[in-house]
Design an enzyme around this catalytic site. Structure first.
Site, PDB file in Angstrom:
ATOM      1  N   LYS A   1      54.376  30.979  85.493  1.00 33.18           N
ATOM      2  CA  LYS A   1      55.190  31.739  84.539  1.00 33.18           C
ATOM      3  C   LYS A   1      54.358  32.149  83.351  1.00 33.18           C
ATOM      4  O   LYS A   1      53.481  31.404  82.917  1.00 33.18           O
ATOM      5  CB  LYS A   1      56.296  30.850  83.987  1.00 33.18           C
ATOM      6  CG  LYS A   1      57.341  30.538  84.968  1.00 33.18           C
ATOM      7  CD  LYS A   1      58.511  29.921  84.233  1.00 33.18           C
ATOM      8  CE  LYS A   1      59.571  29.584  85.230  1.00 33.18           C
ATOM      9  NZ  LYS A   1      59.126  28.523  86.128  1.00 33.18           N
TER      10      LYS A   1
ATOM     11  N   GLU B   1      57.951  19.073  96.150  1.00 38.13           N
ATOM     12  CA  GLU B   1      58.021  18.239  94.929  1.00 38.13           C
ATOM     13  C   GLU B   1      59.462  17.928  94.517  1.00 38.13           C
ATOM     14  O   GLU B   1      60.410  18.540  95.015  1.00 38.13           O
ATOM     15  CB  GLU B   1      57.277  18.912  93.779  1.00 38.13           C
ATOM     16  CG  GLU B   1      57.899  20.235  93.345  1.00 38.13           C
ATOM     17  CD  GLU B   1      57.600  20.589  91.891  1.00 38.13           C
ATOM     18  OE1 GLU B   1      57.925  19.773  90.997  1.00 38.13           O
ATOM     19  OE2 GLU B   1      57.054  21.685  91.658  1.00 38.13           O
TER      20      GLU B   1
ATOM     21  N   LYS C   1      60.243  12.333  84.567  1.00 37.07           N
ATOM     22  CA  LYS C   1      59.305  13.308  85.148  1.00 37.07           C
ATOM     23  C   LYS C   1      57.964  12.607  85.286  1.00 37.07           C
ATOM     24  O   LYS C   1      57.403  12.128  84.295  1.00 37.07           O
ATOM     25  CB  LYS C   1      59.217  14.514  84.206  1.00 37.07           C
ATOM     26  CG  LYS C   1      58.221  15.570  84.619  1.00 37.07           C
ATOM     27  CD  LYS C   1      58.267  16.740  83.636  1.00 37.07           C
ATOM     28  CE  LYS C   1      56.977  17.530  83.658  1.00 37.07           C
ATOM     29  NZ  LYS C   1      56.969  18.583  82.634  1.00 37.07           N
TER      30      LYS C   1
ATOM     31  N   VAL D   1      53.818  18.735  90.376  1.00 39.89           N
ATOM     32  CA  VAL D   1      52.810  19.238  91.313  1.00 39.89           C
ATOM     33  C   VAL D   1      51.664  18.226  91.408  1.00 39.89           C
ATOM     34  O   VAL D   1      51.224  17.868  92.511  1.00 39.89           O
ATOM     35  CB  VAL D   1      52.296  20.628  90.871  1.00 39.89           C
ATOM     36  CG1 VAL D   1      51.049  21.029  91.651  1.00 39.89           C
ATOM     37  CG2 VAL D   1      53.392  21.677  91.049  1.00 39.89           C
TER      38      VAL D   1
END
Ligand code: PSU
Ligand code: MN
Length: 304
Positions: free
Chosen positions: A161, A26, A88, A108
């Site tokens: 995370k 990515e 993004k 992703v």
């Protein structure tokens, strides 16, 4: 594979056509996940790691309105240097960026889309997006999860995370039918650390077994992704206490500053890096390299 808006590099196209192993990578991690020039250096190291393991790397992005699988070193430099100035790009952003001829750094979700169009089955990254803590109020649930539900690409990640609600993330994946595989572990890893306290659905210990699971899923016509959770190598994991403190402080900072929407994940990553004095960045780099190696091994088994 030919698609109106897709350009594969000659190397990626040849490998896909010959049914040789390819690993998608990515670009949000380049533009939004790490500071320049470490981001560019890491992206090139990740590509080299895939190559050294015997597969072809296909870093994905949107360049001048074209979906790309396989970037030149110059394109990677552009995405890394411009950093946050590159949009993004998740699933919802693709139509705008493509129709406007713009650049975009693929998440992703959108990397899975590009990989699938290109005929690539395996994708390696650092961490996936998920259900954010407090999602009951904010509704902040990453589009990555919906993509895993629908798009038939396997994603190798070091878990997620704990800025996310890992329990709810795993519940969501269960609901939408995404197998979560622990590679050599019974526990879902928490990105910077190997432990989260949450289990995985199934543990597999070899790339061959993972490849067999992917084949079985897709041969049955069960569309959608598979999440392969590969823990950060022991010697590179962060201290759990330090990680929890950094994450709590970063979340509090984001709340105070009113950070919302797609800015949340990059903000938290940068804050955690500062709070750990760069240690989180080192761990992040090592776990991506580790995932690239596993991605290459799985791709080799898959195309054997
Ligand atoms: N998690 C990380 N590092 C990252 C990302 C997530 O540990 O770089 C990036 C990935 O590109 C992921 C995206 O797809 O953030 C998720 O963003 P959001 O939560 O806005 O969907
Ligand atoms: Mn979000």
């Amino acid at each position: 594979m030919r698609h109106l808006h897709l350009t594969c590099s000659p190397e990626v196209r040849a490998a896909v056509e010959d049914r040789r192993p390819v690993v998608a990578l990515e670009s949000t991690i380049i533009s939004h996940g790490m500071p320049y020039p470490k981001n560019v250096e890491t992206a090139l190291r990740v590509e080299k790691t895939v190559r050294d393991a015997g597969a072809v790397p296909a870093t994905c992005a949107i360049i001048g309105g074209r979906l790309k699988a396989g970037l030149s070193a110059g394109e990677i430099e552009t995405l890394g240097k411009a950093g946050q100035a590159i949009p993004k790009a998740s699933r919802r952003d693709l139509p705008f960026l493509v129709s406007q001829g713009k650049h975009g750094a693929t998440t992703v979700a959108s990397t899975m889309i590009v990989a699938h169009m290109a005929g690539i089955r395996i994708f390696a990254t650092g961490g996936i997006g998920g259900v954010h803590r407090g999602a009951a109020d904010t509704m902040d649930i990453s589009a990555d999860l919906q993509e895993l539900a629908n798009t038939s690409v396997a994603v190798v990640s070091a878990g997620a995370k704990s800025v996310l609600d890992l329990g709810l993330t795993l519940e969501y994946l269960e609901t939408v039918g995404v197998p979560v595989i622990g590679f050599g572990t019974d526990e879902f890893p928490a990105f910077y650390t190997r432990h989260s306290g949450f289990g995985v659905d199934y543990r597999l210990d070899t790339p061959g077994e993972v490849a067999a699971l992917l084949k079985a899923k897709w041969e049955m016509g069960l569309a959608g992704g598979v999440l392969i959770a590969n823990p950060v190598p022991e010697q590179h994991q962060l201290d759990a206490g330090q990680m929890h403190r950094a994450i709590d402080a970063a979340l509090a900072d984001a709340e105070e500053k009113g950070i919302k929407g797609k800015a949340v994940t990059p903000f938290l990553l940068a804050a955690i890096e500062q709070l750990t004095g760069g240690k989180s960045l080192e761990a992040n780099i090592e776990l991506v390299l580790n995932n690239a190696r596993l991605g290459a091994e799985v791709a080799k088994s898959y195309w054997q």
